[in-house]
Design a protein around this motif. Structure first.
Motif, short mmCIF file in Angstrom:
data_model
loop_
_atom_site.label_atom_id
_atom_site.label_comp_id
_atom_site.label_asym_id
_atom_site.label_seq_id
_atom_site.Cartn_x
_atom_site.Cartn_y
_atom_site.Cartn_z
N ASP A 275 16.12 14.42 8.80
CA ASP A 275 16.97 14.44 7.62
C ASP A 275 16.16 14.97 6.44
N PRO A 276 16.50 16.18 5.91
CA PRO A 276 15.71 16.74 4.81
C PRO A 276 15.83 15.94 3.51
N GLU A 277 16.89 15.12 3.39
CA GLU A 277 17.10 14.34 2.17
C GLU A 277 16.41 12.98 2.23
N ALA A 278 15.92 12.63 3.41
CA ALA A 278 15.26 11.32 3.54
C ALA A 278 13.90 11.35 2.88
N LYS A 279 13.55 10.28 2.25
CA LYS A 279 12.26 10.18 1.58
C LYS A 279 11.54 8.93 2.04
N LYS A 280 10.26 9.04 2.08
CA LYS A 280 9.43 7.91 2.48
C LYS A 280 9.55 6.80 1.43
N PRO A 281 9.88 5.56 1.84
CA PRO A 281 9.99 4.46 0.87
C PRO A 281 8.69 4.26 0.11
N GLU A 282 8.83 3.90 -1.16
CA GLU A 282 7.66 3.73 -2.01
C GLU A 282 6.76 2.60 -1.52
N ASP A 283 7.36 1.58 -0.90
CA ASP A 283 6.56 0.44 -0.45
C ASP A 283 6.04 0.61 0.98
N TRP A 284 6.17 1.82 1.54
CA TRP A 284 5.72 2.05 2.93
C TRP A 284 4.20 2.10 2.95
N ASP A 285 3.59 1.32 3.80
CA ASP A 285 2.13 1.25 3.95
C ASP A 285 1.79 1.78 5.33
N ASP A 286 1.13 2.96 5.41
CA ASP A 286 0.82 3.56 6.70
C ASP A 286 -0.06 2.67 7.56
N GLU A 287 -0.93 1.91 6.94
CA GLU A 287 -1.84 1.06 7.71
C GLU A 287 -1.09 -0.12 8.33
N GLU A 288 -0.14 -0.68 7.57
CA GLU A 288 0.61 -1.83 8.08
C GLU A 288 1.86 -1.41 8.85
N ASP A 289 2.54 -0.36 8.33
CA ASP A 289 3.82 0.00 8.92
C ASP A 289 3.73 1.16 9.91
N GLY A 290 2.60 1.83 9.97
CA GLY A 290 2.46 2.98 10.86
C GLY A 290 2.90 4.25 10.17
N GLU A 291 2.79 5.33 10.87
CA GLU A 291 3.15 6.62 10.30
C GLU A 291 4.66 6.70 10.10
N TRP A 292 5.09 7.08 8.90
CA TRP A 292 6.52 7.16 8.60
C TRP A 292 7.14 8.39 9.24
#
Length: 534
Positions: A275-292
Motif C-alpha cells: 500500500d503506497p499510502e501506508a506509513k510506518k507508525p511513529e511508535d514502531w520500534d524495529d528492535e522490539e517490533d521487528g522490521e515494519w
C-alpha cells in the motif's frame, strides 16, 4: 355470561364425577407438608433438595425440585400393597415443568415390596420397581415412559419391557396430567391431559421391547459358520482380462493445450502490492517490533487487465482417463446365501395369558435433572377411570385453563410488541428506498419491502437480513464493491523473524507454539482468488 353462571356450570360436572367415582386407593395432593410422610433418600448421590412449594400463579401446593443439575430421590410407602392383577388400576399424576425441561426426568416409580431390612431412606436407582411411568427428555429422547418390570417364571429374573413408540412430552411450561390405565383384559392406555395418546396390549410383541412373551426359538449360540461357506452373491470374473489400451496411470485432468493467454495479461505485475499510502507508525520500534512491512492491497493495474502474474493453461478432463481396471462381476457358482445359526428352543420361553404384575408397595421419585422448577402434584392410584377423571376435573382442569389463558395473553403481548417493531423497521426501510442515489434500485427495494410486509409472521431475524441487504447495496453504490480494506500492519518481533524457516530451539511448550502459529496466521494477508485461468 356472569361469573356465578360459570361457577354453576363448572360445579355440575364436578358433582357428577364426585357421585359416580369411588374413593381413590391412594391420593397425595400435597396440600400439607410432605415432611414425615414422604421419606427423602439419604444416599450420598442424592443431593437435590425437595421443597413444599406453590405452583407459580396458584395457591395450590406441590412437591418441588428446587435445584439444577442434581439427583433426587424420595419415596412414600403405601399403607397396604396394591395388587394390579385381574382388575382395573389407574396410575395418574400431575407435573409442571415451570422452567422447561431440556435434560432430565419427571417420572414416577411404583415400587414392588423390597427385600428384608430395606428402609425408605435407602431408596435409590437400584430399588426394584413394578412400573415406571412419566416424562423423560434429553437430547434425542423425548417420551412419556411406560416400563413394566416383569418376572420370567422360568428363570426367576425380572426383565424391563419398554413401551414402543410412546407419546412425546408437551414442550410448554403448563401443568399436565399423565394417566396410565391398566385393564384386566391386558389393555394399556396412556392419556395426557385426559386425551388418549397410546392404546396397546401388554402381550403384543409389536408394542413392547422386548415382548413379555419370549420367542419360542433363539439362534444357537454354539453354532458356527462353516469355513467353506461362501456368502458372496457376485465375484470378479476370473477369465476377464484387462484391455491392452487400458492405461491405469493416465491422470484425471490434463492441461488444455488449445487454451491461449488472454490478450493484455500482465505477466510482470504481481496481484498484490505494498500500500503506497501506508506509513510506518511513529511508535514502531524495529528492535522490539521487528522490521515494519506495509500492508498489501490489490494491484490497481490488474483491475482493467484480464489477469496478472505468471499465466498457466487451465486444466481439463483427460479423455484418455479410465481409472483402475476391475474385472466385471459374475454370479458366484458357490454362493450359499447369508449364513444364519440354526434355531433351538428358547429356555426362557413361557406362555402367558395375563401379565403377572408384582404388587405396588410404594411410590418413589428417583430422577436426575439439569432443570429446577419441576413440580409434582396429585399423585393418584385408583381402581376405576371415573375416579381419575374426577380428580382431573376438580384438581387439574381449572389450573390448566388459567395457565393456558395466561400463556395466550403473554403470546399476544409479545406479538403486539413484535408488530410495533415490524412497523418501525419497515418505516425505516421505506425511507431508505427514497434516498436519491438509490433511485436505480428503488423498484427492487420496494418490492422486497412489500413482500416482507405482507407476511405477518415475519421474524426479527428476517428483518435483520433485509437490513443487511440494504446496507450491502449502499456499500456497493458508494464504494463499488471492488477494493478490499487494507490489512493492518502486524508487529513481528525480531526473534520470530530470525527463527522463521528454522526448527526452533525446542524450549517452548506446545501451547506456546500454537499461539505463535495463530499469530503468524493472523499476520498473513488473506488469499486472493487467482484469475490466471480466466
Amino acid at each position: 355470561m356472569r361469573n356465578s353462571e360459570r361457577f354453576f356450570l363448572f360445579l355440575i360436572p364436578c358433582l357428577f364425577f364426585q357421585l359416580c367415582a369411588s374413593d381413590p386407593i391412594f391420593h397425595e395432593s400435597f396440600d400439607e407438608s410432605f415432611q414425615g410422610s414422604w421419606i427423602v433418600s439419604e444416599k450420598d448421590d442424592y443431593t437435590g433438595v425437595w421443597k413444599h412449594s406453590k405452583s407459580e400463579g396458584h395457591e395450590d401446593y406441590g412437591l418441588l425440585v428446587s435445584e439444577k443439575a442434581r439427583k433426587y430421590a424420595i419415596v412414600k410407602e403405601l399403607d397396604e400393597p396394591v395388587d394390579p392383577k385381574d382388575k382395573t388400576i389407574v396410575l395418574q399424576f400431575e407435573t409442571r415443568l415451570q422452567n422447561g425441561l431440556e435434560c432430565g426426568g419427571a417420572y414416577l416409580k411404583y415400587l414392588r415390596p423390597q427385600g428384608a431390612g430395606w428402609k425408605p431412606n435407602d431408596f435409590d436407582n437400584e430399588s426394584p420397581y413394578t412400573i415406571m411411568f412419566g416424562p423423560d427428555k434429553c437430547g434425542s429422547t423425548n417420551k412419556v415412559h411406560f416400563i413394566l418390570n416383569h418376572k420370567n417364571p422360568n428363570t426367576g429374573k425380572f426383565v424391563e419391557h419398554h413401551l414402543k413408540f410412546p407419546p412425546s412430552v408437551p414442550s410448554d411450561k403448563l401443568t399436565h396430567v399423565y394417566t396410565a390405565i391398566l385393564k384386566p383384559d391386558n389393555e394399556l392406555r396412556i392419556l395426557v391431559d385426559g386425551e388418549e395418546k397410546k392404546k396397546t396390549n401388554f402381550l403384543s410383541a409389536d408394542d413392547f421391547e422386548p415382548p413379555l412373551i419370549p420367542h419360542k426359538t433363539i439362534p444357537d449360540p454354539d453354532d458356527k459358520k462353516p469355513e467353506d461357506w461362501d456368502e458372496r452373491a457376485k465375484i470378479p470374473d476370473p477369465e476377464a482380462v484387462k484391455p491392452e489400451d487400458w492405461d491405469e496411470d493416465a491422470p484425471l485432468e490434463i492441461e488444455d493445450e488449445e487454451a491461449e493467454k488472454p490478450e493484455g495479461w500482465l505477466d510482470d505485475e504481481p496481484e498484490e502490492i505494498d500500500d503506497p499510502e501506508a506509513k510506518k507508525p511513529e511508535d514502531w520500534d524495529d528492535e522490539e517490533d521487528g522490521e515494519w512491512e506495509a500492508p498489501k492491497i490489490d494491484n490497481p493495474k490488474c483491475e482493467s487487465a484480464p489477469g496478472c502474474g505468471e499465466w498457466k493453461r487451465p486444466m481439463k478432463r483427460n479423455p484418455a482417463y479410465k481409472g483402475k481396471w476391475h474385472a466385471p462381476l459374475i454370479d458366484n457358482p458357490n454362493y450359499k446365501g447369508i449364513w444364519k445359526p440354526r434355531q433351538i428352543p428358547n429356555p426362557e420361553y413361557f406362555e402367558l395369558d395375563k401379565p403377572d404384575f408384582e404388587p405396588i408397595a410404594a411410590i418413589g421419585i428417583e430422577i436426575w435433572t439439569m432443570q429446577d422448577g419441576i413440580l409434582f402434584d396429585n399423585i393418584l392410584i385408583a381402581g376405576d377411570e371415573k375416579t381419575a377423571e374426577s380428580v382431573r376435573v376438580t384438581a387439574w382442569k381449572s389450573k390448566f385453563e388459567v395457565e393456558k389463558e395466561k400463556q395466550k395473553e403473554e403470546e399476544a403481548a409479545a406479538s403486539d410488541g413484535l408488530s410495533g417493531v415490524h412497523k418501525k423497521v419497515f418505516d425505516v426501510l421505506y425511507r431508505i428506498a427514497d434516498i436519491p442515489f438509490l433511485a436505480a434500485y428503488k423498484f427492487k427495494i420496494v418490492d422486497v419491502i412489500e413482500k416482507g410486509e405482507s407476511q405477518p409472521n415475519l421474524t426479527i431475524g428476517i428483518l435483520v437480513s433485509v437490513v443487511i441487504v440494504f446496507v450491502t447495496i449502499i456499500f456497493r453504490v458508494l464504494f463499488g464493491g471492488k477494493k478490499r480494506a487494507p490489512v493492518q500492519p502486524v508487529r513481528v518481533p525480531p526473534e520470530e523473524k530470525k527463527s522463521s524457516g528454522a526448527e526452533g530451539d525446542n524450549q517452548g511448550t506446545s501451547g506456546d507454539k500454537e499461539d505463535e502459529n495463530e499469530k503468524e496466521d493472523a499476520a498473513a494477508p488473506r488469499p486472493r482468488r487467482s484469475r490466471r485461468e480466466t
